[in-house]
Design a protein around this motif. Structure first.
Motif, short mmCIF file in Angstrom:
data_model
loop_
_atom_site.label_atom_id
_atom_site.label_comp_id
_atom_site.label_asym_id
_atom_site.label_seq_id
_atom_site.Cartn_x
_atom_site.Cartn_y
_atom_site.Cartn_z
N UNK A 157 0.82 -1.22 0.00
CA UNK A 157 0.00 0.00 0.00
C UNK A 157 0.85 1.26 0.00
N UNK A 158 0.34 2.29 -0.56
CA UNK A 158 0.98 3.61 -0.56
C UNK A 158 0.06 4.58 0.13
N UNK A 159 0.56 5.27 1.16
CA UNK A 159 -0.25 6.23 1.91
C UNK A 159 -0.32 7.54 1.13
N UNK A 160 -1.52 8.00 0.85
CA UNK A 160 -1.72 9.27 0.15
C UNK A 160 -2.24 10.31 1.13
N UNK A 161 -1.79 11.52 1.00
CA UNK A 161 -2.25 12.60 1.87
C UNK A 161 -3.58 13.14 1.33
N UNK A 162 -4.64 12.99 2.13
CA UNK A 162 -5.95 13.48 1.74
C UNK A 162 -6.54 14.25 2.91
N UNK A 163 -7.56 15.06 2.62
CA UNK A 163 -8.18 15.86 3.69
C UNK A 163 -9.58 15.37 4.03
N UNK A 164 -9.98 14.21 3.50
CA UNK A 164 -11.32 13.71 3.78
C UNK A 164 -11.28 12.24 4.21
N UNK A 165 -10.23 11.87 4.95
CA UNK A 165 -10.10 10.50 5.40
C UNK A 165 -11.04 10.20 6.55
N UNK A 166 -10.96 8.98 7.05
CA UNK A 166 -11.82 8.54 8.14
C UNK A 166 -11.34 9.05 9.48
N UNK A 167 -11.97 8.57 10.56
CA UNK A 167 -11.60 9.00 11.91
C UNK A 167 -10.13 8.72 12.19
N UNK A 168 -9.48 9.68 12.82
CA UNK A 168 -8.08 9.57 13.20
C UNK A 168 -7.14 9.41 12.00
N UNK A 169 -7.58 9.83 10.82
CA UNK A 169 -6.71 9.70 9.65
C UNK A 169 -5.41 10.47 9.84
N UNK A 170 -5.51 11.71 10.32
CA UNK A 170 -4.30 12.51 10.51
C UNK A 170 -3.42 11.92 11.60
N UNK A 171 -4.05 11.37 12.66
CA UNK A 171 -3.27 10.72 13.71
C UNK A 171 -2.50 9.52 13.15
N UNK A 172 -3.17 8.75 12.33
CA UNK A 172 -2.54 7.57 11.74
C UNK A 172 -1.41 7.98 10.80
N UNK A 173 -1.65 9.01 10.01
CA UNK A 173 -0.62 9.48 9.09
C UNK A 173 0.59 10.01 9.85
N UNK A 174 0.33 10.72 10.95
CA UNK A 174 1.42 11.25 11.77
C UNK A 174 2.25 10.11 12.38
N UNK A 175 1.57 9.07 12.85
CA UNK A 175 2.29 7.94 13.43
C UNK A 175 3.15 7.23 12.39
N UNK A 176 2.64 7.13 11.17
CA UNK A 176 3.43 6.52 10.11
C UNK A 176 4.63 7.40 9.77
N UNK A 177 4.42 8.71 9.73
CA UNK A 177 5.50 9.63 9.41
C UNK A 177 6.59 9.63 10.46
N UNK A 178 6.21 9.45 11.72
CA UNK A 178 7.19 9.45 12.80
C UNK A 178 7.86 8.10 12.99
N UNK A 179 7.27 7.05 12.41
CA UNK A 179 7.78 5.71 12.64
C UNK A 179 8.87 5.32 11.66
N UNK A 180 9.41 4.13 11.89
CA UNK A 180 10.46 3.59 11.01
C UNK A 180 9.88 2.45 10.20
N UNK A 181 10.42 2.21 9.03
CA UNK A 181 9.96 1.12 8.18
C UNK A 181 10.26 -0.21 8.87
#
Length: 250
Positions: free
Chosen positions: A208-232
């Motif tokens: 999967x590829x994470x795309x930045x969108x502004x109409x995601x589901x609940x906690x979308x930004x939280x999830x995106x932030x956690x992925x951005x701060x995490x390591x592969x």
């Protein structure tokens, strides 16, 4: 082998440890959403709130400590305060915990900019508590991700525990490289790809590829932030696998 996780985030590196059969003794994370993810995935495992509260007297002894201390003051995109900044300065707590708990290994992660903005402090602090270290830069692209995402991975261990005859954990060559895991880097330490920036790399990626969108589901930004701060996760899995191989070869 038991693992203690510092600056755990949503546990991306910890997923790698779990996949190798390592057991978590505790986590430490301050972000409420990330803490909820940890509690759901590892029910019953303590999640401490503040690294300044981690001491040998109140946590279980572990064999490996893993975690990436905050990069905001080190990153080229940050304010540039360096490793003594308010957030990245928590490295001092990381070093204190290692000196207090004395684990057999520590796996420390941070952005590539650490090499010019604090690696001397990290190595000096480790030396003061009697730890040696190996480090290198690992691109996520070497493990199949569709982006470069270079990160410094440092493996530390008590200096008296390793003789000169033992092969370094992160160095190419030797028995450890011969028994390289299937999900290891496709080109050892020579991969500085331009490819991940091209469409061909995205097309070749089957995940999967994470795309930045502004109409995601609940906690979308939280999830995106956690992925951005995490390591592969495959990067950590490979490094931990090397540690376990080194232990078996000892």
């Amino acid at each position: 082998m038991y693992v203690g996780s510092l600056f755990s985030g949503a546990g991306l590196g910890d997923i790698a440890a779990e996949a190798l059969g390592l057991s978590h003794a505790w986590f430490c994370e301050c972000d409420p959403y990330a803490r909820a993810v940890l509690a759901k995935r590892w029910p019953g495992v303590p999640v401490h709130l503040d690294v300044r509260d981690i001491h040998a007297q109140n946590v279980k002894q572990v064999d490996i400590v893993i975690g990436g201390f905050p990069c905001q003051d080190i990153s080229c995109a940050g304010p540039g305060a360096g490793i003594t900044g308010k957030r990245s300065g928590l490295w001092s707590e990381y070093a204190r915990i290692l000196g207090d708990l004395r684990p057999r290994y520590a796996v420390v992660e941070n952005v590539k900019a650490l090499l010019g903005r604090g690696i001397d402090r990290v190595l000096g602090d480790l030396a003061e508590i009697g730890y040696d270290a190996e480090w290198d830069v690992f691109p996520a692209a070497a493990f199949g991700a569709p982006h470069l995402r270079e990160r410094v991975i440092l493996v530390a261990y008590p200096g008296s525990d390793r003789g000169p005859a033992r092969a370094p954990i992160l160095a190419p060559g030797g028995d450890l490289a011969t028994h390289r895991q299937p999900d290891g880097p496709v080109d050892w330490n020579g991969l500085r790809l331009e490819g991940p920036r091209a469409q061909a790399a995205v097309s070749a990626h089957r995940g999967p590829v994470v795309c930045r969108v502004d109409d995601g589901g609940p906690h979308w930004l939280d999830r995106l932030r956690c992925l951005g701060n995490g390591i592969t996760p495959p990067v950590v899995r490979w490094v931990l696998g090397r540690i376990m191989t080194a232990e078996n070869c000892a």
